[in-house]
Scaffold this active site. Structure first.
Site, short mmCIF file in Angstrom:
data_model
loop_
_atom_site.label_atom_id
_atom_site.label_comp_id
_atom_site.label_asym_id
_atom_site.label_seq_id
_atom_site.Cartn_x
_atom_site.Cartn_y
_atom_site.Cartn_z
N ASP A 56 -71.78 -3.07 54.05
CA ASP A 56 -71.85 -4.20 54.96
C ASP A 56 -70.58 -5.05 54.75
O ASP A 56 -69.78 -4.80 53.84
CB ASP A 56 -73.14 -5.00 54.77
CG ASP A 56 -73.51 -5.78 56.04
OD1 ASP A 56 -72.62 -5.99 56.88
OD2 ASP A 56 -74.68 -6.18 56.18
C1 NOJ Z 1 -73.09 -8.20 58.75
C2 NOJ Z 1 -74.45 -7.73 59.12
O1 NOJ Z 1 -75.31 -7.82 58.00
C3 NOJ Z 1 -74.50 -6.31 59.64
O2 NOJ Z 1 -75.79 -6.08 60.17
C4 NOJ Z 1 -73.45 -6.08 60.67
O3 NOJ Z 1 -73.51 -4.75 61.13
C5 NOJ Z 1 -72.08 -6.39 60.09
N1 NOJ Z 1 -72.05 -7.78 59.67
C6 NOJ Z 1 -70.96 -6.12 61.07
O4 NOJ Z 1 -71.00 -6.99 62.12
#
Ligand code: NOJ
Length: 718
Positions: free
Chosen positions: A262
């Site tokens: 993430d």
């Molecule tokens: C953080 C989020 O937790 C995740 O779900 C997302 O895909 C990423 N950012 C990218 O935007």
């Protein structure tokens, strides 16, 4: 993978410098056209030097063409980039949020909206979506509950399969297929107190029974990516969780895709307190099996040092690079780097069937919670309707948490949908304040408008900014200022239709429920919001959605869900020493599966094709359903089981299957389910699957409430 592709991958790896290898493992978020400040971390420079392999949050012909041109023309090895965006519930056409769509209990719908989103997103240059989100959650305080398919592991697993197939396999043309990334692995929905990014401490049993099955279903459906969650699980940070990532996902489940961290999650191993610096963080993540570093710069900065120290090997780096290159071949990027990118971004209107589809998805997701004295539908509408509340004329808010390419002026607000649907009525409007702040003057105006009307449609709830990531709330309810407005509107005594907009179940005050003739949970319905809501109000659509998540009476009941275990002291109102609250009921306000219709469905004659079942056996469970009202309709029939005596305590009810039924007024249909003995097994004391001899209760019906279920028992003989 063909041997020719395997050969090309090995040949590329053989030619790559360490920096180019780490580039393939690095995902950047940036617009490459507006290149930002110059320097070594300038995104365009990084792509040109082969130090970035994929780009996040960029779409559209201009940006994608330019970035891919740099990769294909100006880099040494001419390896294409891939582009990834969070397409959770639509790209340009926005469909209802996942929690809403779950309430349709419709696998075909879940697949169709994913397929349409894939077709739009790939036309706009995107090749990967960070979806489906599969974090089962029972905590409405958690903002991200809006992104999941509700409280039940089985529903999230069925949803996972439908979404993976819809994104990845269903589009007919290969360049319209969008790689799916199942996230957030795993149990992110169980964050402590519903506080985003907080610690997670669930049992191994809970992982096995609730949180892992949706991911296993995604892997079995062929998902191409997995994203570990930001959190830890029982003290082990998921970004460094070798036992769950490399051992379980890869070795045991045979997952062959890529694992993408993430956003900045590898660097966050430092504040998690499990790595001292970026080198250690990168080492832990790589060794756990994380292939791509999203936005932490940890692989680029940390792995060269780790390699020098002997903490990681070149083989381990190559393994990750191999998986990234394999994905790029699977997406067809080497032969077709622009992959069907079109010069004009798709709009919902460019293919009117998509708007119709979004409207259909929205009305199938909107839940009718109350309808006293058949207040709805308004087949004969009130002459003067006041549409009030800060969400009445707020189209942008109705798109929900992930609507990156969604456009406000393409979205239909509630007021506008009402005006289109009720042309014979006079419709007046007052916002009554802002979404999070009230003002006495605005409330007075709304009261004034309401007093002059025959009925009021009160639209309150959340903006999309107080739902979703980093949007945990201790009070899952419309903000206080809106409750003040609601109190004033209720006090007018006008017939009131309450429309709740938001991304979570709300805890509602009793006076508001008592003061509303009808209540609609609209969630965040997307591009066609206003039209879909008006369809329900008018009766152009007979409400068919049912709650995929329980709505608590009080915050203190959280977590509350239908599959709670009975305990050694099951609730018994006559026994003060049974499980209960002294100041609130033990049941939710509205339970999993509840949802009203303008017709009535009667159930009768639940039967099984055999009363005993053996180890590899199967039997049919069937029930008659009659549409006993005057309106055609669709509904969902659920099949639950209960295992009354097992080696470990079992939930009071466990969902095993569901089906949609469409019934004309007066019609009757027999609905049948195939039930396999394997569906009756459970993780035993040692967590290995176990099937015991003995009685199993089967409960079939329209919700998880006992009054909506018919029971029939069978005997397992093993
Ligand atoms: C953080 C989020 O937790 C995740 O779900 C997302 O895909 C990423 N950012 C990218 O935007």
């Amino acid at each position: 993978m063909t041997t020719e592709i395997a050969r090309r991958i090995e040949s590329l790896i053989a030619q790559m410098t360490l920096s180019e290898k780490l580039g393939q493992l690095t995902m950047l978020a940036a617009s490459l056209v507006e290149t930002g400040p110059p320097g070594p971390h300038n995104p365009a420079t990084m792509v040109r030097e082969g130090r970035a392999g994929s780009i996040l949050n960029t779409w559209g012909a201009k940006e994608i063409r330019e970035a891919q041109r740099v990769a294909m023309e100006e880099t040494r090895l001419k390896i294409p980039l891939f582009f990834a965006v969070d397409v959770l519930h639509g790209h340009r056409t926005i469909y209802p949020i996942p929690l809403a769509e779950a309430c349709a209990f419709d696998r075909a719908l879940w697949q169709r909206t994913a397929q349409e989103a894939a077709e739009e997103a790939t036309r706009d240059g995107i090749q990967m979506t960070f979806a489906p989100m599969l974090d089962v959650s029972r905590d409405p305080r958690w903002g991200r509950i809006c992104e999941c398919a509700g409280e039940d592991g089985f529903i999230n697993a069925e949803y996972a399969k439908a979404k993976v197939i819809g994104f990845q396999n269903a589009p007919a043309q290969p360049e319209r297929r969008l790689a799916a990334v199942a996230k957030h692995f795993v149990a992110y929905g169980a964050v402590n107190a519903g506080r985003d990014y907080a610690e997670v401490d669930v049992s191994q049993r809970a992982l096995e029974e609730i949180y892992l099955p949706p991911f296993q279903a995604a892997v079995e459906a062929g998902v191409l990516g997995i994203m570990p969650s930001f959190t830890d699980v029982a003290g082990v940070a998921m970004t460094a969780h070798k036992p769950l990532l490399d051992d379980l996902l890869r070795q045991q489940w045979g997952f062959e895709g890529v694992i993408i961290s993430d956003y900045n999650a590898i660097a966050e191993l430092i504040p998690h307190g499990v790595a001292a610096d970026l080198t250690e963080a990168a080492t832990l993540a790589l060794k756990a099996g994380v292939d791509i570093d999203m936005m932490a710069g940890a692989y680029e900065q940390g792995l060269p040092v780790a390699l020098e120290r002997g903490a990681v090997s070149m083989d381990e780096i190559d393994r990750a690079v191999r998986r990234v290159l394999k994905l790029k071949f699977a997406l067809g990027l080497f032969d077709n780097p622009l992959r069907g990118l079109e010069d004009i971004s798709p709009t919902p209107d460019s293919d009117p069937s998509r708007r119709a589809s979004a409207r259909d998805a929205a009305r199938r997701s909107i839940v009718l919670l109350e309808n006293r004295d058949q207040f709805l539908p308004w087949t004969k509408a009130p002459q003067n309707i006041a549409v009030v509340g800060p969400l009445a004329d707020a189209p942008s808010e109705l798109m929900g948490a992930w609507c990156m390419a969604g456009e406000i002026d393409e979205t239909v607000g509630i007021l506008s949908g009402m005006r289109t649907a009720f042309t014979g009525s006079t419709i007046t409007h007052a916002a009554g304040g802002d979404i999070e702040t009230g003002d006495a003057q605005a409330i007075a105006e709304a009261v004034h408008v309401t007093q002059a009307a025959d009925a009021v449609v009160l639209c309150i709830g959340e903006s999309r900014h107080i739902s979703g990531e980093a949007a945990s709330r201790t009070k899952p309810a419309p903000p206080d200022s809106q409750l003040e407005l609601a109190r004033a509107i209720v006090a007018t005594g006008k017939p009131l239709l309450l429309i709740l907009v938001g991304g979570r179940p709300f805890v509602l005050p009793q006076w508001l429920i008592d003061g509303s003739q009808a209540i609609i949970a609209a969630w965040f319905p997307g591009t066609e919001a206003g039209n879909a809501i008006a369809d329900i109000i008018k009766g152009a659509w007979n409400p068919s959605a049912r709650l995929a998540i329980s709505w608590p009476v009080e915050v203190g009941q959280i977590p509350i869900y239908y599959s709670l275990r009975t305990t050694g002291r099951p609730n018994d109102p006559k026994n003060g020493f049974s499980t209960c609250f002294l100041d609130a009921p033990i049941t939710p306000r509205w339970s999993f599966g509840e949802g009203l219709s303008y017709t009535r469905y009667d159930l009768s004659d639940a039967q099984v094709s055999a009363t005993t079942i053996e180890r590899d056996g199967a039997l049919d469970v069937s029930i008659d359903i009659t549409n006993a009202g005057k309106m055609d309709g669709e509904t969902t029939i659920f099949l639950f089981i209960r295992d009354p005596v097992a080696q470990v305590t079992r939930p009071a009810l466990e969902l095993k299957d569901f089906q949609n039924v469409a019934l004309a007024a007066g019609a009757r249909q027999r609905v049948a389910f195939k039930l396999h003995a394997s569906q009756l097994a459970y993780p035993g004391m040692d967590l290995a699957p176990r099937l015991d001899s003995g009685r199993i209760e089967i409960h079939v019906g329209t919700s998880s409430r006992p009054c909506d279920l018919k029971r029939v028992d069978i005997e397992v003989r093993v």
